[in-house]
Enzyme design. Structure first.
Site, PDB file in Angstrom:
ATOM      1  N   GLY A   1      -5.423  -4.055   7.579  1.00  0.00           N
ATOM      2  CA  GLY A   1      -6.424  -2.997   7.687  1.00  0.00           C
ATOM      3  C   GLY A   1      -7.494  -3.226   8.731  1.00  0.00           C
ATOM      4  O   GLY A   1      -8.027  -2.271   9.302  1.00  0.00           O
TER       5      GLY A   1
ATOM      6  N   THR B   1      -0.169   1.697   6.844  1.00  0.00           N
ATOM      7  CA  THR B   1      -0.123   0.500   6.008  1.00  0.00           C
ATOM      8  C   THR B   1      -0.006  -0.721   6.897  1.00  0.00           C
ATOM      9  O   THR B   1       0.770  -0.722   7.847  1.00  0.00           O
ATOM     10  CB  THR B   1       1.058   0.529   5.011  1.00  0.00           C
ATOM     11  OG1 THR B   1       1.138  -0.760   4.390  1.00  0.00           O
ATOM     12  CG2 THR B   1       2.377   0.858   5.690  1.00  0.00           C
TER      13      THR B   1
ATOM     14  N   THR C   1       0.862  -1.188   0.000  1.00  0.00           N
ATOM     15  CA  THR C   1       0.000   0.000   0.000  1.00  0.00           C
ATOM     16  C   THR C   1       0.898   1.238   0.000  1.00  0.00           C
ATOM     17  O   THR C   1       2.016   1.188   0.509  1.00  0.00           O
ATOM     18  CB  THR C   1      -0.880  -0.022   1.274  1.00  0.00           C
ATOM     19  OG1 THR C   1      -1.829  -1.056   1.112  1.00  0.00           O
ATOM     20  CG2 THR C   1      -1.591   1.298   1.520  1.00  0.00           C
TER      21      THR C   1
ATOM     22  N   ASP D   1      -8.941  -0.173   5.669  1.00  0.00           N
ATOM     23  CA  ASP D   1      -8.695   1.051   6.432  1.00  0.00           C
ATOM     24  C   ASP D   1      -8.268   2.227   5.567  1.00  0.00           C
ATOM     25  O   ASP D   1      -8.471   3.393   5.934  1.00  0.00           O
ATOM     26  CB  ASP D   1      -7.585   0.806   7.466  1.00  0.00           C
ATOM     27  CG  ASP D   1      -6.281   0.412   6.777  1.00  0.00           C
ATOM     28  OD1 ASP D   1      -6.305  -0.521   5.938  1.00  0.00           O
ATOM     29  OD2 ASP D   1      -5.246   1.043   7.060  1.00  0.00           O
TER      30      ASP D   1
HETATM   31  N1  ASP Z   1      -4.008  -1.519   4.905  1.00  0.00           N
HETATM   32  C1  ASP Z   1      -4.253  -2.142   3.643  1.00  0.00           C
HETATM   33  C2  ASP Z   1      -5.570  -2.870   3.710  1.00  0.00           C
HETATM   34  O1  ASP Z   1      -5.824  -3.517   4.690  1.00  0.00           O
HETATM   35  C3  ASP Z   1      -3.183  -3.096   3.211  1.00  0.00           C
HETATM   36  C4  ASP Z   1      -1.771  -2.588   3.302  1.00  0.00           C
HETATM   37  O2  ASP Z   1      -1.497  -1.599   3.930  1.00  0.00           O
HETATM   38  O3  ASP Z   1      -0.890  -3.184   2.662  1.00  0.00           O
HETATM   39  O4  ASP Z   1      -6.293  -2.835   2.767  1.00  0.00           O
END
Ligand code: ASP
Length: 364
Positions: free
Chosen positions: A282, A279, A228, A259
């Site tokens: 989430g 990141t 992300t 998130d």
């Molecule tokens: N936070 C992101 C999600 O849960 C994933 C990530 O940060 O890689 O969609």
């Protein structure tokens, strides 16, 4: 976890390397000591930009020197592009949108072009942006055709009476607003497809098989987030902004919303306090309202950004079992980048215009 292989496969990054460079400093690869870097991070700066390209299970030995170089170059390009906006007197909003767009266009990261696949084999993107000066925010999710979700989030912030919009109506609005619309096939990358098929996944959670569907055992949700992207900035006027964009979790439900587009969870900015972009897993960022938790610690507990961010990531999140990290900047331009995973793609740039980038402990 075959981290290096899954990210590179035969699908070599190209657009990341074509990004215009603001100056020559990114060619100078250097390693700074931990003390130097801590000093720089804590140094006030009128303009300050901090970015991430995801946190997660990043295994140092699985990444070749050449692959590392490619990541470092991509992160530097994003920093320099975003900083170009700040240097020209642009706003923190412009800087964060610019940096995130660069990362969205780069297939290395799980946002825009490099988005992961859902369990149905779709790339479903989401993003949000927040203006710390006004508390205005824009958030978008369930997008399959918008090339740069972060730009749609910004237009939503400016032009839509709602904060958070989704799916086909949001896509139609993006087209009307003149944003780039692409065929869903634009988001295909070979390394993400292999991840989707399970070649690199860790099969220990939520299987479609458990629901009784007749599907290959490869359709597992990969619980380990990676890739992300996000950016936070303060500009010369002292205005703070945060922006985050993602393809979500590998093999997520296509209707799952994480998130990243949720203000207070993956993204938050408040002038005179800080801007935060997250990141990680989430579900935990949502349950613990991570981005706002850091702001609240600073605001009500009167602690520094570094202390607040460390407490949320290393205490609250770690104790809850939530993997991830944040990048953040405060009103003085000090930055913090804590993560509780094995690595996090990250970097910052301040008034001297020199980008600093790291994946693990070593800085370039
Ligand atoms: N936070 C992101 C999600 O849960 C994933 C990530 O940060 O890689 O969609």
């Amino acid at each position: 976890m075959f981290f290096g292989a899954c990210l590179f496969g035969t699908d070599r990054p190209s657009s990341c390397e074509d990004i215009p460079r603001a100056n020559g400093s990114q060619e100078r690869s250097h390693t700074s000591s931990r003390d130097d870097i801590d000093g720089l991070m804590n140094h006030p700066s009128q303009n300050s930009l901090v970015i991430h390209g995801g946190a997660g299970v990043l295994i140092e030995e699985d990444m070749s020197a050449e692959q590392r170089k490619t990541y470092v170059a991509a992160l530097r390009n994003a920093l320099l592009s975003g900083f170009g906006a700040l240097r020209a007197g642009g706003t923190s909003l412009e800087a964060t949108e610019t940096a995130v767009r660069v990362l969205e266009d780069c297939p290395l990261f799980n946002a825009g072009k490099g988005a992961v696949f859902s369990r149905d084999g779709e790339n479903v993107c989401e993003a949000s942006i927040m203006d710390g000066r006004t508390h205005a925010a824009g958030a978008v999710t369930l997008l399959r055709t918008v090339k740069n979700p972060i730009s749609l989030a910004r237009v939503v912030k400016d032009e839509v009476p709602h904060v958070f919009i989704a799916a086909t109506e949001a896509e139609a609005f993006a087209a009307k607003a003149g944003l780039d619309i692409v065929d869903p096939s634009y988001f295909y990358t070979e390394h993400r497809w292999k991840q989707h098929l399970g070649e690199f996944s860790t099969p220990d959670v939520l299987s479609k098989d458990q629901e009784g569907d007749d599907v290959p055992p490869s359709y597992w949700v990969d619980p380990y987030p990676r890739g992300t992207v996000g950016a936070c900035a303060v500009d010369i006027r002292g205005d703070l902004a945060a922006a985050t964009s993602t393809g979500g979790m590998n093999n997520k439900w296509s209707s799952r919303i994480g998130d990243t587009p949720m203000i207070s969870c993956g993204t938050y900015a408040e002038n005179k306090v800080a801007a935060v972009s997250g990141t990680g897993n989430g579900e935990f960022f949502i349950r613990y309202a991570v981005a706002h938790d850091i702001i609240a610690r600073m605001k009500y507990g009167k602690v520094s950004l570094a202390e607040a961010a460390d407490a949320t990531i290393h205490d609250t999140m770690k104790n809850a079992g939530g993997d991830g990290g944040v990048v953040a900047v405060d009103a003085q331009g000090k930055v913090a980048m804590p993560y509780n995973t094995s690595g996090m793609f990250r970097g910052f740039i301040k008034d001297d215009g020199v980008p600093h980038v790291a994946i693990w402990d070593e800085w370039y």
